[in-house]
Scaffold this motif. Structure first.
Motif, PDB file in Angstrom:
ATOM      1  N   GLY A  16       0.192  -5.810   0.754  1.00 42.63           N
ATOM      2  CA  GLY A  16      -1.220  -5.433   0.714  1.00 42.63           C
ATOM      3  C   GLY A  16      -1.708  -5.052   2.103  1.00 42.63           C
ATOM      4  N   GLY A  20      -8.078  -4.497   3.227  1.00 38.84           N
ATOM      5  CA  GLY A  20      -9.003  -5.009   4.241  1.00 38.84           C
ATOM      6  C   GLY A  20      -8.418  -6.165   5.035  1.00 38.84           C
ATOM      7  N   ILE A  21      -7.908  -7.195   4.349  1.00 38.21           N
ATOM      8  CA  ILE A  21      -7.388  -8.377   5.049  1.00 38.21           C
ATOM      9  C   ILE A  21      -5.987  -8.100   5.595  1.00 38.21           C
ATOM     10  CG2 ILE A  21      -6.575 -10.746   4.672  1.00 38.21           C
ATOM     11  CD1 ILE A  21      -9.008 -11.106   2.768  1.00 38.21           C
ATOM     12  N   GLY A  22      -5.133  -7.476   4.775  1.00 44.65           N
ATOM     13  CA  GLY A  22      -3.747  -7.218   5.205  1.00 44.65           C
ATOM     14  C   GLY A  22      -3.671  -6.328   6.436  1.00 44.65           C
ATOM     15  N   ASN A  42      -0.103   1.448  -2.066  1.00 45.74           N
ATOM     16  CA  ASN A  42      -0.808   2.606  -1.504  1.00 45.74           C
ATOM     17  C   ASN A  42      -0.082   3.015  -0.206  1.00 45.74           C
ATOM     18  OD1 ASN A  42      -2.545   4.343  -0.203  1.00 45.74           O
ATOM     19  ND2 ASN A  42      -4.263   2.891  -0.078  1.00 45.74           N
ATOM     20  N   LEU A  62       5.623  -0.451  -1.703  1.00 44.13           N
ATOM     21  CA  LEU A  62       5.953  -1.676  -2.435  1.00 44.13           C
ATOM     22  C   LEU A  62       5.058  -1.799  -3.650  1.00 44.13           C
ATOM     23  CD1 LEU A  62       7.158  -4.661  -2.598  1.00 44.13           C
ATOM     24  CD2 LEU A  62       5.110  -5.338  -1.331  1.00 44.13           C
ATOM     25  N   ASN A  90       0.235 -11.257   0.563  1.00 43.34           N
ATOM     26  CA  ASN A  90      -1.215 -11.074   0.637  1.00 43.34           C
ATOM     27  C   ASN A  90      -1.770 -10.143  -0.442  1.00 43.34           C
ATOM     28  OD1 ASN A  90      -3.898 -10.796   2.182  1.00 43.34           O
ATOM     29  ND2 ASN A  90      -3.083  -8.699   2.160  1.00 43.34           N
ATOM     30  N   ALA A  92      -2.873  -8.452  -3.857  1.00 44.38           N
ATOM     31  CA  ALA A  92      -3.276  -8.919  -5.184  1.00 44.38           C
ATOM     32  C   ALA A  92      -4.010  -7.789  -5.863  1.00 44.38           C
ATOM     33  CB  ALA A  92      -4.182 -10.143  -5.072  1.00 44.38           C
ATOM     34  N   LEU A  93      -4.049  -7.876  -7.169  1.00 46.39           N
ATOM     35  CA  LEU A  93      -4.831  -6.883  -7.902  1.00 46.39           C
ATOM     36  C   LEU A  93      -6.303  -7.087  -7.629  1.00 46.39           C
ATOM     37  CD1 LEU A  93      -3.321  -6.404 -11.453  1.00 46.39           C
ATOM     38  CD2 LEU A  93      -3.514  -4.734  -9.618  1.00 46.39           C
ATOM     39  N   VAL A 118       1.510  -9.015 -11.161  1.00 44.24           N
ATOM     40  CA  VAL A 118       1.416  -8.613  -9.747  1.00 44.24           C
ATOM     41  C   VAL A 118       1.226  -9.838  -8.848  1.00 44.24           C
ATOM     42  CG1 VAL A 118       0.036  -7.318  -8.061  1.00 44.24           C
ATOM     43  CG2 VAL A 118       0.576  -6.303 -10.295  1.00 44.24           C
ATOM     44  N   SER A 146      -7.130 -18.044  -2.730  1.00 47.27           N
ATOM     45  CA  SER A 146      -8.569 -17.768  -2.859  1.00 47.27           C
ATOM     46  C   SER A 146      -9.307 -19.052  -3.178  1.00 47.27           C
ATOM     47  CB  SER A 146      -8.802 -16.760  -4.002  1.00 47.27           C
ATOM     48  OG  SER A 146     -10.183 -16.663  -4.284  1.00 47.27           O
ATOM     49  N   TYR A 159      -7.295 -14.128 -12.561  1.00 44.36           N
ATOM     50  CA  TYR A 159      -7.116 -14.093 -11.102  1.00 44.36           C
ATOM     51  C   TYR A 159      -7.100 -15.517 -10.535  1.00 44.36           C
ATOM     52  CZ  TYR A 159      -8.570 -13.193  -6.221  1.00 44.36           C
ATOM     53  OH  TYR A 159      -8.681 -13.166  -4.848  1.00 44.36           O
ATOM     54  N   PRO A 189      -9.268 -17.670   1.308  1.00 49.68           N
ATOM     55  CA  PRO A 189     -10.529 -17.092   1.788  1.00 49.68           C
ATOM     56  C   PRO A 189     -11.664 -17.382   0.814  1.00 49.68           C
ATOM     57  CG  PRO A 189      -8.772 -15.409   1.568  1.00 49.68           C
ATOM     58  CD  PRO A 189      -8.322 -16.630   0.839  1.00 49.68           C
ATOM     59  N   LEU A 191     -15.592 -15.524   0.224  1.00 46.79           N
ATOM     60  CA  LEU A 191     -15.902 -14.087   0.183  1.00 46.79           C
ATOM     61  C   LEU A 191     -15.760 -13.483   1.579  1.00 46.79           C
ATOM     62  CD1 LEU A 191     -16.855 -11.558  -1.266  1.00 46.79           C
ATOM     63  CD2 LEU A 191     -19.221 -12.315  -0.902  1.00 46.79           C
ATOM     64  N   THR A 194     -14.864  -6.716   2.997  1.00 45.75           N
ATOM     65  CA  THR A 194     -13.865  -5.659   3.226  1.00 45.75           C
ATOM     66  C   THR A 194     -14.427  -4.410   2.543  1.00 45.75           C
ATOM     67  OG1 THR A 194     -12.769  -6.065   1.130  1.00 45.75           O
ATOM     68  CG2 THR A 194     -11.977  -7.349   3.014  1.00 45.75           C
ATOM     69  N   THR A 196     -13.326  -3.055  -0.044  1.00 44.64           N
ATOM     70  CA  THR A 196     -13.307  -3.317  -1.492  1.00 44.64           C
ATOM     71  C   THR A 196     -14.480  -4.198  -1.913  1.00 44.64           C
ATOM     72  OG1 THR A 196     -10.907  -3.221  -1.462  1.00 44.64           O
ATOM     73  CG2 THR A 196     -11.895  -4.177  -3.424  1.00 44.64           C
TER      74      THR A 196
HETATM   75  N1  LIG Z   1     -11.906 -10.080   0.214  1.00 42.92           N
HETATM   76  C1  LIG Z   1     -12.227 -11.244  -0.343  1.00 42.92           C
HETATM   77  O1  LIG Z   1     -13.405 -11.600  -0.482  1.00 42.92           O
HETATM   78  C2  LIG Z   1     -11.140 -12.175  -0.807  1.00 42.92           C
HETATM   79  C3  LIG Z   1     -11.505 -13.466  -1.209  1.00 42.92           C
HETATM   80  C4  LIG Z   1     -10.513 -14.334  -1.637  1.00 42.92           C
HETATM   81  C5  LIG Z   1      -9.193 -13.922  -1.663  1.00 42.92           C
HETATM   82  N2  LIG Z   1      -8.866 -12.664  -1.277  1.00 42.92           N
HETATM   83  C6  LIG Z   1      -7.453 -12.281  -1.322  1.00 42.92           C
HETATM   84  O2  LIG Z   1      -7.100 -11.629  -0.118  1.00 42.92           O
HETATM   85  C7  LIG Z   1      -6.015 -10.744  -0.365  1.00 42.92           C
HETATM   86  C8  LIG Z   1      -6.308  -9.387   0.226  1.00 42.92           C
HETATM   87  O3  LIG Z   1      -7.456  -8.871  -0.400  1.00 42.92           O
HETATM   88  P1  LIG Z   1      -8.405  -7.788   0.260  1.00 42.92           P
HETATM   89  O4  LIG Z   1      -9.770  -8.340   0.209  1.00 42.92           O
HETATM   90  O5  LIG Z   1      -7.843  -7.307   1.540  1.00 42.92           O
HETATM   91  O6  LIG Z   1      -8.307  -6.674  -0.886  1.00 42.92           O
HETATM   92  P2  LIG Z   1      -7.903  -5.122  -0.803  1.00 42.92           P
HETATM   93  O7  LIG Z   1      -8.165  -4.571  -2.155  1.00 42.92           O
HETATM   94  O8  LIG Z   1      -8.573  -4.505   0.376  1.00 42.92           O
HETATM   95  O9  LIG Z   1      -6.340  -5.192  -0.517  1.00 42.92           O
HETATM   96  C9  LIG Z   1      -5.397  -5.467  -1.513  1.00 42.92           C
HETATM   97  C10 LIG Z   1      -4.201  -4.588  -1.246  1.00 42.92           C
HETATM   98  O10 LIG Z   1      -3.183  -4.920  -2.193  1.00 42.92           O
HETATM   99  C11 LIG Z   1      -2.580  -3.708  -2.602  1.00 42.92           C
HETATM  100  N3  LIG Z   1      -1.937  -3.857  -3.909  1.00 42.92           N
HETATM  101  C12 LIG Z   1      -2.534  -3.932  -5.113  1.00 42.92           C
HETATM  102  N4  LIG Z   1      -1.621  -3.995  -6.094  1.00 42.92           N
HETATM  103  C13 LIG Z   1      -0.402  -3.965  -5.486  1.00 42.92           C
HETATM  104  C14 LIG Z   1       0.931  -3.987  -5.961  1.00 42.92           C
HETATM  105  N5  LIG Z   1       1.210  -4.005  -7.279  1.00 42.92           N
HETATM  106  N6  LIG Z   1       1.946  -3.948  -5.072  1.00 42.92           N
HETATM  107  C15 LIG Z   1       1.670  -3.892  -3.734  1.00 42.92           C
HETATM  108  N7  LIG Z   1       0.423  -3.848  -3.217  1.00 42.92           N
HETATM  109  C16 LIG Z   1      -0.606  -3.888  -4.091  1.00 42.92           C
HETATM  110  C17 LIG Z   1      -3.720  -2.687  -2.651  1.00 42.92           C
HETATM  111  O11 LIG Z   1      -3.263  -1.358  -2.607  1.00 42.92           O
HETATM  112  C18 LIG Z   1      -4.535  -3.096  -1.425  1.00 42.92           C
HETATM  113  O12 LIG Z   1      -4.156  -2.361  -0.274  1.00 42.92           O
HETATM  114  C19 LIG Z   1      -5.800 -10.753  -1.883  1.00 42.92           C
HETATM  115  O13 LIG Z   1      -4.753 -11.647  -2.195  1.00 42.92           O
HETATM  116  C20 LIG Z   1      -7.106 -11.286  -2.418  1.00 42.92           C
HETATM  117  O14 LIG Z   1      -6.947 -11.914  -3.660  1.00 42.92           O
HETATM  118  C21 LIG Z   1      -9.804 -11.766  -0.851  1.00 42.92           C
END
Ligand SMILES: NC(=O)c1ccc[n+]([C@@H]2O[C@H](COP(=O)([O-])OP(=O)(O)OC[C@H]3O[C@@H](n4cnc5c(N)ncnc54)[C@H](O)[C@@H]3O)[C@@H](O)[C@H]2O)c1
Length: 266
Positions: A16, A20-22, A42, A62, A90, A92-93, A118, A146, A159, A189, A191, A194, A196
């Motif tokens: 990922g 945003g986080i990755g 992506n 990936l 990192n 997730a859908l 996923v 999360s 989720y 995390p 909220l 990012t 998204t």
């Molecule tokens: N942003 C938040 O508020 C928050 C809160 C709690 C947990 N999280 C967790 O943080 C992590 C990162 O989330 P984020 O906020 O950066 O979201 P994001 O949507 O910006 O990033 C998720 C990335 O995962 C990729 N992805 C999706 N399906 C995939 C697959 N099948 N194979 C490979 N890559 C795939 C996407 O293309 C995307 O780049 C996730 O695990 C999410 O559950 C985020």
């Protein structure tokens, strides 16, 4: 004296990594000296992140839903960098599929299956594929889970269940592979703003979360990247099997915090 938080000479895969986080974790680990593989479904987004980091980064396609894709991605990283020291599970859908992830009574079976495929199966397969390399380097795994894996919500039942399962996987991996020199931790995390969540979360939801957050604001991607890079580093050599919440304190208080906070301080 060497800085134990340094990641110099380490090789990290960030799933990922286009998100945003990755992407923030990839940039931070690279600044700390790691070579980073930005892995994402992506590929164009991953390439953009890797290009901005420079020659110590590569982009890898990936799809965590595909065992073949996982095998190919890990092989590509080992071919490029020769080893793997850090796996950051990192990805997730998010987005449209999660919008259909309501409560159990009206859960579409295919949405439940897709999210589990996923988030949960993908994390297991990715970890299984990387483990021989991590054992060879005495490496470290950090999973992004999360707050929704710790607390109930009226929606996102699938989720949330995957994130709770990954927390248990974290303990299982830490227990089974600790004796082989591999640590495994998780960061939960709250909220995090990012691109998204800025799109998917209406402002009034964000304000509701902030009212329930002792810190008073929601987090930024660096609020997750920092604990992830720490847990991945030798500075955390005595820490394994743990889930660390980075959520401004939203998960630790008594019910009714927001109204107590108002009467005490307004
Ligand atoms: N942003 C938040 O508020 C928050 C809160 C709690 C947990 N999280 C967790 O943080 C992590 C990162 O989330 P984020 O906020 O950066 O979201 P994001 O949507 O910006 O990033 C998720 C990335 O995962 C990729 N992805 C999706 N399906 C995939 C697959 N099948 N194979 C490979 N890559 C795939 C996407 O293309 C995307 O780049 C996730 O695990 C999410 O559950 C985020």
């Amino acid at each position: 004296m060497t800085d134990a938080t340094s990641l110099t000479d380490k090789v990290a895969i960030i799933t990922g990594g286009a998100g945003g986080i990755g992407s923030e974790t990839a940039r931070l680990m690279a600044r700390r000296g790691a070579k980073v593989a930005v892995a994402d479904i992506n590929l164009a987004g991953a390439q953009e992140v890797a290009d901005a980091i420079g020659e110590q980064a590569i982009a890898v396609e990936l799809d965590l839903g595909s065992e073949t894709s996982i095998r190919d991605a890990v092989a590509k990283v080992v071919e490029a960098f020769g080893k793997i020291d850090i796996l950051h599970n990192n990805a997730a859908l998010a987005g449209r599929t999660l919008a259909l992830d309501g409560s159990i009574g009206d859960m579409p079976t295919e949405v439940w299956d897709q999210i589990f495929a996923v988030n949960c199966r993908g994390t297991m397969l990715m970890t299984r594929e990387c483990l021989p390399h991590l054992i060879a380097t005495q490496g470290s795994i950090v999973n992004t889970v999360s707050g929704l894996g710790l607390q109930g919500h009226v929606r996102q039942a699938a989720y949330s269940a995957t994130k709770a399962a990954i927390m248990q996987m974290t303990r299982s991996i830490a227990t089974a592979y600790g004796p082989k020199g591999v640590r495994c931790n998780a960061v939960a995390p709250g909220l995090i703003l990012t691109p998204t969540t800025a799109k998917d979360f209406p402002d009034h939801w964000r304000r509701n979360v902030e009212a329930e957050t002792p810190r008073g604001i929601v987090g930024a991607p660096e609020d997750i990247a920092e604990p992830v890079a720490f847990l991945a580093s030798d500075a955390a050599r005595n820490i394994t099997g743990q889930t660390l919440a980075s959520d401004g304190g939203v998960s630790i208080h008594v019910p009714g915090f927001s109204s107590y906070a108002k009467t005490a301080w307004d």
